[in-house]
Design a protein around this motif. Sequence first.
Motif, PDB file in Angstrom:
ATOM      1  N   GLN A 109       0.990  -1.072  -0.097  1.00  0.00           N
ATOM      2  CA  GLN A 109       0.216   0.034  -0.210  1.00  0.00           C
ATOM      3  C   GLN A 109       0.940   1.482  -0.092  1.00  0.00           C
ATOM      4  O   GLN A 109       1.240   1.725   0.789  1.00  0.00           O
ATOM      5  N   SER A 110       0.814   1.900  -0.925  1.00  0.00           N
ATOM      6  CA  SER A 110       1.987   3.206  -1.267  1.00  0.00           C
ATOM      7  C   SER A 110       1.890   3.759   0.066  1.00  0.00           C
ATOM      8  O   SER A 110       2.592   5.703   0.492  1.00  0.00           O
ATOM      9  N   GLN A 111       0.280   4.134   0.253  1.00  0.00           N
ATOM     10  CA  GLN A 111       0.190   5.259   1.361  1.00  0.00           C
ATOM     11  C   GLN A 111       0.311   5.393   2.150  1.00  0.00           C
ATOM     12  O   GLN A 111       0.556   6.336   3.352  1.00  0.00           O
ATOM     13  N   LEU A 112       1.391   3.816   2.487  1.00  0.00           N
ATOM     14  CA  LEU A 112       1.617   3.619   3.902  1.00  0.00           C
ATOM     15  C   LEU A 112       3.249   3.450   3.381  1.00  0.00           C
ATOM     16  O   LEU A 112       3.781   2.664   4.517  1.00  0.00           O
ATOM     17  N   GLY A 113       3.663   4.117   2.810  1.00  0.00           N
ATOM     18  CA  GLY A 113       5.276   4.126   2.440  1.00  0.00           C
ATOM     19  C   GLY A 113       5.197   2.381   2.141  1.00  0.00           C
ATOM     20  O   GLY A 113       6.727   1.881   2.469  1.00  0.00           O
ATOM     21  N   GLU A 114       4.824   1.772   2.082  1.00  0.00           N
ATOM     22  CA  GLU A 114       5.127   0.157   1.511  1.00  0.00           C
ATOM     23  C   GLU A 114       5.183  -0.249  -0.349  1.00  0.00           C
ATOM     24  O   GLU A 114       4.578   0.427  -1.355  1.00  0.00           O
TER      25      GLU A 114
END
Length: 186
Positions: free
Chosen positions: A140-145
């Motif tokens: 999940q890009s919004q979580l820095g993943e």
Amino acid sequence: MSKAFTRETDADGDDDDVGGNAPALPVGTRNYMTPQGYARLRAELLMLLDDERPKIVETVHWAAKNGDRSENGDYLYGKKRLREIDRRVRFLTKRLEIAEVTDPSVHHGGDQVFFGATVTYVEDDGTERTVTIKGIDEAQSQLGEVSWVSPIARTLLRSRVGDVLKLETPAGTKEVEVLSVDYPAP
């Protein structure tokens, strides 16, 4: 021909692109996943099968008994939602069947980047970033993943703290230096 006269089928859309525009797996690769990511996708699958789908089936059954289905919003929406649920169930089932669960905590305390690592790096312009390398279906890009097949993850994998790497971007080549590597505790 007008869109109004086309028939919507269950085959609309691609099963590999269901639920959040998940990317297809690169040919010849494995579907790596953390235990937490596997559990989250499995919980979603069970929720769809045990809770949401039976409710929608009940609504569609009730709406079908009300007569004219061509103008029955509950029936039309319910049938569409059933197709969406069934498509997502097929997608999740396929992905979970081929998932290879990898526990990143086995590398706890190490300084080399492997799947599941949280890596802090600095770009050549001084920008410091932190990313966690996860599976394709769980990142999940919004979580820095980031997905392990992303360009930054591929650049970082197998590097160590202090390594200076070349990252190919659409804007050109950037140098990044690995500052720290962390793994979850066992």
